[in-house]
Design an enzyme around this catalytic site. Structure first.
Site, PDB file in Angstrom:
ATOM      1  CD1 TRP A 188      71.156  53.979  55.141  1.00  0.00           C
ATOM      2  CD2 TRP A 188      72.750  55.541  55.249  1.00  0.00           C
ATOM      3  NE1 TRP A 188      70.555  55.223  55.018  1.00  0.00           N
ATOM      4  CE2 TRP A 188      71.517  56.193  55.081  1.00  0.00           C
ATOM      5  CE3 TRP A 188      73.908  56.328  55.343  1.00  0.00           C
ATOM      6  CZ2 TRP A 188      71.389  57.577  54.999  1.00  0.00           C
ATOM      7  CZ3 TRP A 188      73.782  57.716  55.264  1.00  0.00           C
ATOM      8  CH2 TRP A 188      72.543  58.319  55.098  1.00  0.00           C
ATOM      9  CB  ILE A 247      77.114  53.740  63.150  1.00  0.00           C
ATOM     10  CG1 ILE A 247      78.633  53.620  63.083  1.00  0.00           C
ATOM     11  CG2 ILE A 247      76.442  52.423  62.752  1.00  0.00           C
ATOM     12  CD1 ILE A 247      79.176  53.170  61.744  1.00  0.00           C
ATOM     13  CE  LYS A 248      69.075  54.467  57.965  1.00  0.00           C
ATOM     14  NZ  LYS A 248      68.573  54.638  56.588  1.00  0.00           N
ATOM     15  CD  GLN A 249      72.806  47.949  61.721  1.00  0.00           C
ATOM     16  OE1 GLN A 249      71.931  47.661  60.902  1.00  0.00           O
ATOM     17  NE2 GLN A 249      74.108  47.690  61.526  1.00  0.00           N
TER      18      GLN A 249
END
Length: 352
Positions: A201, A238-240
């Site tokens: 995150w 990837i968390k965005q």
């Protein structure tokens, strides 16, 4: 869900989002999600056979199995936002079994939640849906409130309860970010040693990132750089947050940037802003999943579908949506998750 239904949910944004052609970073430069993503990207990396197997279990579960796209249910808000604030709208989710049931009924690739919740349900569900253990959290019981991501358990503990991946948050830009980077990098190294995948995150956090009424925590240049730091410590996904603006480095006047970031590599269009995020994930070699955001009530379905369209057309890998799904009756939450997945299954919605 038909393309017409998606267009109806997008409303006045339909033409803008579905017909846009990206003229910033060309789609030919991207490494896109697909059925062969593990063979094409990770098989040539240093990830072990066990890590590849863990990634495959995530990519090949749920309604999006075999597409290269992922839909994940994340429920760590009981710690991040307090359990009362998170679960009062729908108290059944105080019980962690219902979180896992929602992920299964919702056709998700995986469920991401806490050590305690997944450990209690481990023997019943770890073989039925991939577990992602969120290993660090910010909590709001400290008074006055502080904002710091702290480890809540060990990576070995996550492996023992049957997790296929660990997830962690780093508050890039915060006073504590150096320590968080070091802790998470070490945790990700251990996770890979044990054969688990890693999800980061990548959140920016600093009071100075808000200026003149604009919140640059969701600026494409700042979030893009956070993504680039995340892939550097070997996050596999990837968390965005979805970008809403740009020019954070120039407005706040810190770090370094380049005029081409704003004139050639992005524009004001949300798909172009998100593509800049994808570019910072090694041009898509590490998949970008965007956050579904907070629940706003009746508009949640339209907002979730809009976010999915932007992510997919930008070159992203999927959506991670929690509050919009669990802060409503399970049947409605399941339908919302299915609508998100339908965007990624729709062949008519192509890369911009």
């Amino acid at each position: 869900m038909s393309l017409q239904k998606i267009q109806d949910l997008l409303g006045s944004d339909a033409e803008k989002l579905l017909s846009h052609k990206c003229e910033t970073i060309d789609k030919s430069s991207l490494h896109l999600p697909g059925p062969d993503f593990i063979d094409r990207i990770f098989a040539q990396s240093d990830r072990s056979a066990q890590v590849l197997n863990s990634l495959a279990s995530i990519y090949n579960s749920g309604r999006l199995a075999g597409t290269g796209y992922v839909s994940i249910l994340p429920v760590d808000q009981g710690i991040e936002h307090t359990a009362g604030a998170s679960f009062a709208p729908n108290p059944i989710y105080f019980d962690p079994e219902n979180i896992i049931k929602l992920a299964i009924e919702g056709g998700c690739n995986a469920v991401a939640t806490t050590f305690g919740g997944l450990a209690l349900m481990s023997r019943k569900y770890a073989h039925k849906i991939p577990f992602i253990v969120k290993i660090n959290h910010n909590e709001l019981l400290t008074y006055p409130n502080t904002f710091d991501q702290v480890m809540y358990g060990s990576v070995d503990e996550a492996w023992n309860l049957g997790a296929k991946a660990v997830g962690a948050t780093i508050y890039f830009g915060s006073e504590e970010s150096n320590r968080q980077i070091q802790e998470v990098a070490a945790a990700f190294e251990r996770a890979h040693e044990l054969g688990m995948a890693t999800i980061l995150w990548c959140y920016t956090r600093n009071s100075s990132f808000k200026k003149d009424g604009t919140d640059y925590h969701v600026a494409a240049d700042l979030t893009g750089q956070a993504n680039h730091l995340g892939v550097t410590i070997k996050a596999d996904i990837i968390k965005q947050k979805l970008p809403e603006t740009n020019g954070g480095f120039k407005t706040i006047n810190f770090a370094k940037t380049h005029d081409k970031v704003y004139s050639e590599l992005s524009s004001e269009h949300p798909i172009d802003l998100t593509r800049y995020q994808v570019a910072n994930c090694y041009m898509g070699r590490i998949g970008l999943i965007n956050s579904g955001g907070a629940s706003s009530g009746a508009s949640d379905l339209a907002e979730a579908v809009k976010t999915a369209v932007i992510n997919k057309r930008a070159g992203g890998m999927g959506l991670i949506s929690g509050r919009k799904a669990f802060q409503r009756p399970m049947k409605e939450g399941t339908e919302l998750l299915h609508h998100i997945q339908d965007v990624y299954l729709a062949q008519d919605i192509e890369l911009a």
